[in-house]
Write an enzyme that holds these catalytic residues in place. Sequence first.
Site, PDB file in Angstrom:
ATOM      1  N   GLY A   1      19.618  -3.829   4.907  1.00 16.48           N
ATOM      2  CA  GLY A   1      20.706  -4.410   5.918  1.00 16.48           C
ATOM      3  C   GLY A   1      21.592  -5.234   5.234  1.00 16.48           C
ATOM      4  O   GLY A   1      22.726  -5.636   6.380  1.00 16.48           O
TER       5      GLY A   1
ATOM      6  N   ASP B   1      12.808  -2.364  -5.145  1.00 17.05           N
ATOM      7  CA  ASP B   1      11.397  -1.800  -4.714  1.00 17.05           C
ATOM      8  C   ASP B   1      10.470  -2.670  -3.310  1.00 17.05           C
ATOM      9  O   ASP B   1       9.483  -1.705  -3.056  1.00 17.05           O
ATOM     10  CB  ASP B   1      10.752  -2.592  -5.928  1.00 17.05           C
ATOM     11  CG  ASP B   1      11.639  -1.880  -7.457  1.00 17.05           C
ATOM     12  OD1 ASP B   1      12.029  -0.256  -7.336  1.00 17.05           O
ATOM     13  OD2 ASP B   1      11.505  -2.184  -8.239  1.00 17.05           O
TER      14      ASP B   1
ATOM     15  N   SER C   1      16.699  -6.324  -6.683  1.00 20.84           N
ATOM     16  CA  SER C   1      16.743  -6.831  -7.729  1.00 20.84           C
ATOM     17  C   SER C   1      16.521  -6.837  -9.039  1.00 20.84           C
ATOM     18  O   SER C   1      16.751  -6.795  -9.785  1.00 20.84           O
ATOM     19  CB  SER C   1      16.012  -8.230  -7.338  1.00 20.84           C
ATOM     20  OG  SER C   1      16.309  -9.419  -5.920  1.00 20.84           O
TER      21      SER C   1
ATOM     22  N   PHE D   1      11.873  -2.496  -0.748  1.00 25.39           N
ATOM     23  CA  PHE D   1      12.673  -2.164   0.434  1.00 25.39           C
ATOM     24  C   PHE D   1      11.850  -1.000   0.230  1.00 25.39           C
ATOM     25  O   PHE D   1      11.147  -0.029   1.529  1.00 25.39           O
ATOM     26  CB  PHE D   1      13.696  -1.499   0.467  1.00 25.39           C
ATOM     27  CG  PHE D   1      14.387  -1.786   1.807  1.00 25.39           C
ATOM     28  CD1 PHE D   1      14.263  -1.983   2.835  1.00 25.39           C
ATOM     29  CD2 PHE D   1      14.902   0.371   2.086  1.00 25.39           C
ATOM     30  CE1 PHE D   1      14.359  -0.983   3.689  1.00 25.39           C
ATOM     31  CE2 PHE D   1      15.360   0.577   3.077  1.00 25.39           C
ATOM     32  CZ  PHE D   1      15.620  -0.264   4.095  1.00 25.39           C
ATOM     33  N   PHE D   2      11.503  -0.716  -0.537  1.00 25.07           N
ATOM     34  CA  PHE D   2      10.584   1.199  -1.066  1.00 25.07           C
ATOM     35  C   PHE D   2       9.298   0.591  -0.691  1.00 25.07           C
ATOM     36  O   PHE D   2       9.085   1.443   0.111  1.00 25.07           O
ATOM     37  CB  PHE D   2      11.049   0.966  -1.981  1.00 25.07           C
ATOM     38  CG  PHE D   2      10.122   3.198  -2.536  1.00 25.07           C
ATOM     39  CD1 PHE D   2      10.029   3.766  -1.961  1.00 25.07           C
ATOM     40  CD2 PHE D   2       9.573   2.854  -3.109  1.00 25.07           C
ATOM     41  CE1 PHE D   2      10.070   4.972  -2.060  1.00 25.07           C
ATOM     42  CE2 PHE D   2       8.285   4.334  -3.441  1.00 25.07           C
ATOM     43  CZ  PHE D   2       8.906   5.438  -3.223  1.00 25.07           C
ATOM     44  N   ASN D   3       8.825  -0.190  -0.777  1.00 25.85           N
ATOM     45  CA  ASN D   3       6.767  -0.254  -0.903  1.00 25.85           C
ATOM     46  C   ASN D   3       7.150  -0.264   0.405  1.00 25.85           C
ATOM     47  O   ASN D   3       6.280   0.351   1.679  1.00 25.85           O
ATOM     48  CB  ASN D   3       6.588  -1.519  -1.208  1.00 25.85           C
ATOM     49  CG  ASN D   3       5.492  -2.364  -1.059  1.00 25.85           C
ATOM     50  OD1 ASN D   3       5.533  -2.397  -0.181  1.00 25.85           O
ATOM     51  ND2 ASN D   3       4.417  -1.514  -1.819  1.00 25.85           N
TER      52      ASN D   3
END
Length: 447
Positions: free
Chosen positions: A3, A60, A163, A62-64
């Site tokens: 978001g 990374d 980031s 968010f994917f985690n």
Amino acid sequence: MSGKASGRRTWETVAPIFSRAKVKTKVIVTERAGHAFDVMTSAANNELKSYNGVIAVGGDGFFNEILNGFLLSRHKAPYPPSPSDIVHSDQRSGNSLFRNPNGRVTEATCQNEDHSPLLSNSVYNGTGLANFRTEDGTCNIGQDFEFPLPSEQFRFGIIPAGSTDAIVMCTTGTRDPITSALNIVLGKKVCLDIAQVVRWKTTTASDIEPYVRYAASFAGYGFYGDVIAESEKYRWMGPKRYDYAGTKVFLRRCSYEAEVAYIETESEEANPTVEKGQLFSRLRKRQGPKKSERVVCRTNCGVCNSKSDYMSKRSPCSTPFSSSGTRWLRSKGKFLSVGAAIISNRNERAPDGLVADAHLSDGFLHLLMIRDCPHALYLWHLTQLAKKGGQPLNFEFVEHHKTPAFTFTSFGKQSVWNLDGELFHAHQLSAQVFRGLVSLFASGPEV
């Protein structure tokens, strides 16, 4: 989709690619931390099977969050052994090795060498928790899972908007949202190793309560954990917060007493440090590894597409420690950092990554232990990480071991880890890697 503003802008850039390719999408914009985790956890398997995959528009971390929401309720596997399991097994079998702080390895002694294998084959480990192992050490969970893993059809995708975006850099070779979107609409596929990390104790005084998390890129303690903890105070700075936090942590120069145990592989058996001691180690470190010895992961990687001798000895659902003859090595002392790289972790600050020749799907972790050393030498190590073609592992105080599993015990009051850029408090933990557990819409880096 994250978001945050960067996530929204990135999606607006690549959305026309999906429309023109006639790829149907369902967009969910997260509204809070943990929202993506909740969405994946609550999604019914029948609903997920109606999609070809899930795309993360973010970084990374968010994917985690998405990965953990997906795997925690669907991946059925025995836990890796806890640190206490290793200690008890050492006492029974006597076939572990201990690496003391001066760099030499000594073998633990035991009068009776005819005891049972290293780890007990009973269905309960030392903590009283079921570990699903049968007498031959394999997994006795049924093969017909409701959502089988690895899955041939279901894949994950990452459109970078974070980031560091190390996972995208390692799987596509670039940090470009359009390249990632094209890999998705073209249906590219690459398998990715995933590490299962089990926290046994949060603090020294905590009761043993296993808590599972998954990581796709990196798990780090000491310097790595301190940097991510410090950077949380400066999220308003954006990516620059890591440089600022890293400088502050470096100047503090904290070392931590800990013990690490890891599975010996064939490469460890042939390690000249073990055979010839510290003098040979100094000579080898000064000479350094030849660049030609590095087999870097690329598109259609031969290492990822083949089975190593070690991996071929394991059954498809066995854990790294379930085969007979498994031997654990232990290293104890004061460390500036302890890290486990699942992939090379290439990023803009470390162009070759933490371990240049780490692979996407070879079934191994790269365990990096940085022993306490003078400030100037540690700075030299860090500058080598930041340099293309650098040799960050070419130091006497750096231990590098290729292994499928390890355990960790801290002897300090606090213990903070960095899991794919997310904070994780753990006084005792274990980790094991599962080869090619998930698939990504990518083809591997070409350069």
